[in-house]
Write an enzyme that holds these catalytic residues in place. Structure first.
Site, PDB file in Angstrom:
ATOM      1  CG  HIS A 175     -50.113 -28.597 -35.107  1.00 11.99           C
ATOM      2  ND1 HIS A 175     -48.847 -28.150 -34.830  1.00 11.99           N
ATOM      3  CD2 HIS A 175     -50.080 -28.948 -36.428  1.00 11.99           C
ATOM      4  CE1 HIS A 175     -48.094 -28.222 -35.909  1.00 11.99           C
ATOM      5  NE2 HIS A 175     -48.821 -28.701 -36.903  1.00 11.99           N
TER       6      HIS A 175
ATOM      7  CE1 TYR B 219     -53.604 -25.141 -40.955  1.00 13.00           C
ATOM      8  CE2 TYR B 219     -53.004 -23.170 -39.772  1.00 13.00           C
ATOM      9  CZ  TYR B 219     -52.636 -24.326 -40.409  1.00 13.00           C
ATOM     10  OH  TYR B 219     -51.306 -24.678 -40.493  1.00 13.00           O
TER      11      TYR B 219
END
Ligand code: HEM
Length: 370
Positions: A72, A343
């Protein structure tokens, strides 16, 4: 008092045997800590999937783009509020669901994939990540995608799929044989891919539906836990994308459209929470729940503005799906802890790197400001 005593903190008069015991204990703690690091780093298990190896896999497939998210990568910040309807309080005691409460929200819209300068394409998976700041210092961080199910069930399958879909340098496309082998080994992913392909691709970010895909557990004031999945449904009617759009004129047309729409007026989504029944899978994001499940309209997300990524704004938020307030808890979905760990690894790497401006900042037809 000898240097040894100083170091160990032993009182004067401690016997040599006691000192040795104490030092051994310290040694054991140090060895244990080193072992924990070695375990977490995967040095003890060369075949195991560690957060570091997952992020290496992204870099292997997409190339390294310092300073950007490893997935992303292309995105833009958004901001607004969430106004609770009060109906969510039936299943969750989280402060964000208290009737009438308006919670400030910072977020990020993005395109899935690890290429920060890729041209926008309507079929690329779009995402919406949100951070709610609750009055007592709690936070709810969440990231959602505009697809009906997630393509893989486990972190291992995620890593396999990344490799299987790696573009062949000669053609720029994945090797069909590799993809076929992946889907043969993962029939659940083949079924999920069919559902994802069959979705209605909407015209832009503004009319997208963004889904949690992973299940969570909402915990009520009396301690009762309910398995849930949730989605943000647009107030706007969804307009199917047309083939007429071409990224040629504006490589950031999806982001620019959203920024322009937000300059005209606020955009709204309803937070719809689906309540799971016993037997609904909570550990398998590839499988939809039956469509007749009860839903709760928990409130309205209103986005009021968009800003390019910059130091200190959404660029520097890690939308870790396990940062949850009291009243929202993880499910047994193995993707959740893998996401949290990956993440964090992606954030740690990008935070330590010099970065170029986001592609969205550089759009020529933005005018002075988004
Ligand atoms: C094991 C599975 C997964 C892995 C390894 C993975 C990996 C990643 C990574 C590395 C990032 C960039 C994080 C950052 O640097 O801040 C990311 C972003 C994101 N992922 Fe995942 N992901 C997984 C599953 C999922 C699932 C199930 C969803 C469901 C909706 C999801 C939604 C998102 C969203 C919305 C973002 C963008 C967040 C933002 O704008 O900062 N991911 N993912």
């Amino acid at each position: 008092m000898s240097l040894l005593t100083d170091l160990t903190g032993a009182p004067p008069g401690t016997t040599t045997r006691a000192l040795i015991l104490r030092l051994s204990a310290i040694g054991a703690v140090l060895a244990g800590t080193a072992g924990a690091f070695a375990y977490a780093g995967g040095w003890l298990s060369p075949g195991a999937l560690t957060p570091s190896r997952v992020i290496n896999r992204f870099e292997d497939v997409n190339g390294r783009h310092p300073g950007f998210r490893r997935n992303h990568a292309k995105g833009m910040c958004v901001a607004g509020t969430f106004a609770a309807s009060g109906a969510g309080a039936r299943v969750s005691r989280a402060g964000v669901f208290v009737q009438g409460r308006v919670t400030p929200v910072e977020g990020r819209v993005a395109l899935a994939g690890g290429q920060p300068y890729a041209a926008d394409a309507e079929t690329t998976v779009r995402s919406l990540a949100l951070r709610f700041r609750l009055p007592d210092g709690e936070e709810w961080r969440t990231g959602m995608n505009d697809i009906p199910v997630f393509p893989v069930r486990t972190p291992e399958a995620f890593a396999e799929q990344l490799l299987a879909a790696k573009p062949d340098p000669a053609t720029g496309r994945p090797e069909p044989e590799r993809l076929r082998a992946f889907y043969a080994a993962h029939p659940e992913s083949a079924a999920a891919a069919a559902l994802i392909r069959a979705r209605t691709v909407t015209a832009g970010f503004a009319d997208g539906t963004y889904r949690s895909l992973n299940a969570f557990r909402f915990v009520a004031a009396d301690g009762r836990a309910t398995p849930v999945r949730f989605a943000y449904l647009p107030e706007r009617d969804a307009a199917p994308a047309t083939d007429a759009r071409s990224p040629g004129a504006d490589r950031n047309f999806l982001f620019d459209d959203l920024a322009a729409a937000l300059r005209r007026e606020p955009l709204r989504w309803r937070l719809v929470v689906t309540l799971g029944q016993p037997g609904d899978p909570t550990d398998d994001a590839t499988t939809p729940w039956p469509v007749d499940r009860e839903t709760i309209d928990a409130g309205t997300l209103t986005l009021t503005g968009a800003t390019p990524e910059a130091p200190g704004n959404c660029r520097d938020i890690n939308f870790d799906p396990l940062v949850l307030p009291d009243g929202i808890a993880p499910s047994d979905d193995p993707l959740l802890s893998a996401r949290s760990a990956a993440y964090s690894q992606s954030f740690t790497r990008r935070a330590g790197e010099a970065t170029l401006p986001s592609a969205v900042t550089r759009t020529p037809n933005h005018g002075a400001a988004l």
